[in-house]
Design a protein around this motif. Structure first.
Motif, PDB file in Angstrom:
ATOM      1  N   GLN A  52       0.686  -1.151  -0.008  1.00 26.06           N
ATOM      2  CA  GLN A  52      -0.014   0.100   0.066  1.00 26.06           C
ATOM      3  C   GLN A  52       0.771   1.204   0.024  1.00 26.06           C
ATOM      4  N   GLY A  58      -1.783   4.529  10.027  1.00 31.21           N
ATOM      5  CA  GLY A  58      -2.719   3.642   9.719  1.00 31.21           C
ATOM      6  C   GLY A  58      -2.537   2.434  10.575  1.00 31.21           C
ATOM      7  N   THR A  75     -11.030   9.862   7.951  1.00 26.01           N
ATOM      8  CA  THR A  75      -9.946   9.545   7.327  1.00 26.01           C
ATOM      9  C   THR A  75      -9.838  10.259   6.171  1.00 26.01           C
ATOM     10  N   ASP A  77      -7.413   9.207   3.894  1.00 24.80           N
ATOM     11  CA  ASP A  77      -6.690   8.033   3.310  1.00 24.80           C
ATOM     12  C   ASP A  77      -7.647   6.993   2.809  1.00 24.80           C
ATOM     13  N   ARG A  79      -8.353   5.237   0.199  1.00 21.33           N
ATOM     14  CA  ARG A  79      -7.886   4.260  -0.477  1.00 21.33           C
ATOM     15  C   ARG A  79      -7.474   2.992   0.099  1.00 21.33           C
ATOM     16  N   ASP A  80      -6.432   3.391   0.946  1.00 21.13           N
ATOM     17  CA  ASP A  80      -5.659   2.355   1.834  1.00 21.13           C
ATOM     18  C   ASP A  80      -6.717   1.795   2.997  1.00 21.13           C
TER      19      ASP A  80
END
Length: 98
Positions: A52, A58, A75, A77, A79-80
């Motif tokens: 990733q 994370g 978040t 973020d 996609r992750d």
């Protein structure tokens, strides 16, 4: 905050730092919320999601969600965090993505 500080490091540097922190934790030198920090679990997650790549921040969120049972996160973020899973393949829930 350690999470934010480690986020500034390259993934390889994060892993070296996590190795040191895991040793310090096993020696009883570090604690959060009266529970020992599980830097070994953070390192395992970072390695599991290395493609990733998963950073310390994370991994910390995933560990905390696992510890508390709270799945709802906020978040940028997405996609992750859409890839990360808790035990039993349980997904985290991005409260803004609903």
């Amino acid at each position: 905050m350690l999470t934010e500080a480690l986020a500034l490091l390259a993934p390889a540097q994060q892993l070296r730092c996590l190795d040191w922190l895991a040793d310090a934790s096993r020696a009883g030198l570090l604690a959060v919320d009266r529970e020992p920090l599980d830097f070994g679990a953070v390192e395992k997650l970072a390695r599991k999601y290395a493609d990733q790549p998963m950073d310390f921040a994370g991994a910390s969120v995933v560990i905390l969600a696992t510890r508390t049972g709270i799945r709802e996160i906020l978040t940028a973020d997405r996609r992750d965090f859409a890839v990360y899973r808790l035990a039993g393949r349980t997904r985290l829930i991005d409260v803004l993505g609903q």
